[in-house]
Design a protein around this motif. Structure first.
Motif, PDB file in Angstrom:
ATOM      1  N   LEU A 181       3.670  -8.204   3.865  1.00  0.00           N
ATOM      2  CA  LEU A 181       3.461  -7.567   2.563  1.00  0.00           C
ATOM      3  C   LEU A 181       2.000  -7.729   2.132  1.00  0.00           C
ATOM      4  O   LEU A 181       1.379  -6.796   1.600  1.00  0.00           O
ATOM      5  CB  LEU A 181       4.414  -8.163   1.518  1.00  0.00           C
ATOM      6  CG  LEU A 181       4.336  -7.606   0.089  1.00  0.00           C
ATOM      7  CD1 LEU A 181       4.370  -6.085   0.056  1.00  0.00           C
ATOM      8  CD2 LEU A 181       5.462  -8.179  -0.774  1.00  0.00           C
ATOM      9  N   LEU A 184      -0.020  -5.273   4.087  1.00  0.00           N
ATOM     10  CA  LEU A 184       0.225  -3.913   3.601  1.00  0.00           C
ATOM     11  C   LEU A 184      -0.648  -3.622   2.380  1.00  0.00           C
ATOM     12  O   LEU A 184      -1.241  -2.547   2.260  1.00  0.00           O
ATOM     13  CB  LEU A 184       1.704  -3.780   3.226  1.00  0.00           C
ATOM     14  CG  LEU A 184       2.190  -2.409   2.794  1.00  0.00           C
ATOM     15  CD1 LEU A 184       2.355  -1.512   4.018  1.00  0.00           C
ATOM     16  CD2 LEU A 184       3.513  -2.525   2.041  1.00  0.00           C
ATOM     17  N   VAL A 185      -0.718  -4.586   1.479  1.00  0.00           N
ATOM     18  CA  VAL A 185      -1.533  -4.410   0.271  1.00  0.00           C
ATOM     19  C   VAL A 185      -3.021  -4.383   0.633  1.00  0.00           C
ATOM     20  O   VAL A 185      -3.788  -3.580   0.100  1.00  0.00           O
ATOM     21  CB  VAL A 185      -1.220  -5.518  -0.750  1.00  0.00           C
ATOM     22  CG1 VAL A 185      -2.154  -5.434  -1.944  1.00  0.00           C
ATOM     23  CG2 VAL A 185       0.236  -5.403  -1.212  1.00  0.00           C
ATOM     24  N   ALA A 186      -3.407  -5.227   1.589  1.00  0.00           N
ATOM     25  CA  ALA A 186      -4.808  -5.287   2.006  1.00  0.00           C
ATOM     26  C   ALA A 186      -5.253  -3.968   2.638  1.00  0.00           C
ATOM     27  O   ALA A 186      -6.401  -3.552   2.492  1.00  0.00           O
ATOM     28  CB  ALA A 186      -5.015  -6.429   2.995  1.00  0.00           C
ATOM     29  N   ARG A 187      -4.319  -3.309   3.325  1.00  0.00           N
ATOM     30  CA  ARG A 187      -4.633  -2.040   3.981  1.00  0.00           C
ATOM     31  C   ARG A 187      -5.122  -1.023   2.953  1.00  0.00           C
ATOM     32  O   ARG A 187      -6.005  -0.217   3.218  1.00  0.00           O
ATOM     33  CB  ARG A 187      -3.365  -1.502   4.645  1.00  0.00           C
ATOM     34  CG  ARG A 187      -3.636  -0.600   5.820  1.00  0.00           C
ATOM     35  CD  ARG A 187      -2.490   0.325   6.108  1.00  0.00           C
ATOM     36  NE  ARG A 187      -1.282  -0.380   6.552  1.00  0.00           N
ATOM     37  CZ  ARG A 187      -0.163   0.267   6.920  1.00  0.00           C
ATOM     38  NH1 ARG A 187      -0.126   1.590   6.914  1.00  0.00           N
ATOM     39  NH2 ARG A 187       0.890  -0.395   7.296  1.00  0.00           N
ATOM     40  N   ASP A 188      -4.520  -1.089   1.739  1.00  0.00           N
ATOM     41  CA  ASP A 188      -4.945  -0.176   0.690  1.00  0.00           C
ATOM     42  C   ASP A 188      -6.364  -0.445   0.225  1.00  0.00           C
ATOM     43  O   ASP A 188      -7.113   0.466  -0.081  1.00  0.00           O
ATOM     44  CB  ASP A 188      -4.010  -0.294  -0.511  1.00  0.00           C
ATOM     45  CG  ASP A 188      -2.919   0.729  -0.427  1.00  0.00           C
ATOM     46  OD1 ASP A 188      -2.211   0.711   0.592  1.00  0.00           O
ATOM     47  OD2 ASP A 188      -2.809   1.553  -1.344  1.00  0.00           O
ATOM     48  N   ARG A 189      -6.673  -1.717   0.125  1.00  0.00           N
ATOM     49  CA  ARG A 189      -8.009  -2.048  -0.375  1.00  0.00           C
ATOM     50  C   ARG A 189      -9.069  -1.641   0.646  1.00  0.00           C
ATOM     51  O   ARG A 189     -10.180  -1.286   0.270  1.00  0.00           O
ATOM     52  CB  ARG A 189      -8.094  -3.543  -0.672  1.00  0.00           C
ATOM     53  CG  ARG A 189      -7.227  -3.903  -1.868  1.00  0.00           C
ATOM     54  CD  ARG A 189      -7.163  -5.393  -2.069  1.00  0.00           C
ATOM     55  NE  ARG A 189      -8.456  -5.924  -2.464  1.00  0.00           N
ATOM     56  CZ  ARG A 189      -8.886  -5.980  -3.708  1.00  0.00           C
ATOM     57  NH1 ARG A 189      -8.145  -5.510  -4.689  1.00  0.00           N
ATOM     58  NH2 ARG A 189     -10.048  -6.517  -3.997  1.00  0.00           N
TER      59      ARG A 189
END
Lengths: 191, 191
Positions: A181, A184-189
């Motif tokens: 998770l 996944l969030v880091a991928r957005d940044r």
């Protein structure tokens, strides 16, 4: 009759699941469960308030384990690491319970009011976790968001553990879900 | 009697909340709600299946808005951005509903079975969102984790919107919550 019945509690748990599976939760009776387990109804009621309690008996302890682990964690941990390690503390609680958890879920999924109760327990677990985080000085909204993060990795990690043929410790599934998770969030940044 | 009653639906919604607040949800009757709204019981039942439906009538539409927005989002968005924009699409749905939402929550919080139903609706929304993400080609576990992320920013953003005296669009609260949850997770990676 002796008040000490070796293994009676485990027998009643499994007998109740057998009864719920064969007869349906609504139709199953305490008399029938006690008969399957070879105990009296009185013995059943010394252990459980009613037949539904068989399915939810551990949830108070589960909440204590998680909130206790939040309170006892070392100072200075970032919130997501703190809540991940708190849910990892559930490993011993779930050890040896995989078959019970699988059969229990089948019963709960077949009954809307049991599923609603299960969701209410998870809601209560997340609220208690947010309270424990606030008690450590984590302000809102971080306390709520961190507790929700914990609820998510617990739910998803629990599902993976239940379906894991190797029955690896639930703590490993919770950790892995937290890592994924986070990625996944880091991928957005990065994007 | 004319079949078209201007404003009748809104009057029934508010009359039902008045009845639930004054009399309690269990005690309130459709006859009493209809009388408060100045309509017949028959008119009530043309709009709502029962008194509980007044509290949950929008949830199918809400699910359609979110899953529709997931399906319609441009290709190439990272998952967290995709689900954040899908929940932002709820802005028009909640416009003008802040007072209703506040009063509705007070009724639901006072009744365990209504709260359980509310949690089941949220569960269903997250499942439908995960399905919509899978339909776009997002594999598990990312589909489940992204849907849970969406459920979290919706729940927390909804609470903030409800308590916002300025009644800013719910979409802004959802976006802000997404940004904060992302920053919270990033803080761990930096630590």
């Amino acid at each position: 009759m002796a008040r000490w019945e070796p293994g009676a509690r485990e027998r009643m748990l499994m007998a109740a699941l057998d009864a719920f599976t064969d007869e349906g939760f609504e139709q199953a009776t305490v008399a029938g469960i006690a008969a399957r387990a070879g105990v009296t109804e009185r013995t059943f009621f010394r252990h459980f308030a009613d037949k539904r309690e068989v399915l939810f008996e551990g949830s108070d302890l589960l909440e204590e384990v998680v909130t206790g682990a939040v309170a006892a964690a070392p100072a200075g941990l970032p919130p997501v690491e703190l809540v991940t390690s708190a849910f990892e503390a559930l490993g011993p609680f779930f050890a040896e319970r995989q078959e019970f958890a699988r059969r229990r879920l089948a019963v709960i999924s077949a009954n809307a009011s049991l599923l609603e109760r299960e969701l209410l327990k998870l809601h209560s677990l997340k609220s208690a976790t947010a309270d424990a985080l606030r008690a450590r000085g984590l302000p809102d909204p971080d306390a709520v968001l961190t507790a929700e993060f914990g609820g998510t990795i617990f739910q998803v990690g629990f599902q993976r553990w239940m379906n894991d043929p190797a029955a690896v410790d639930i703590a490993a599934h919770i950790r892995r879900t937290s890592t994924e998770l986070t990625a996944l969030v880091a991928r957005d940044r990065a994007g």
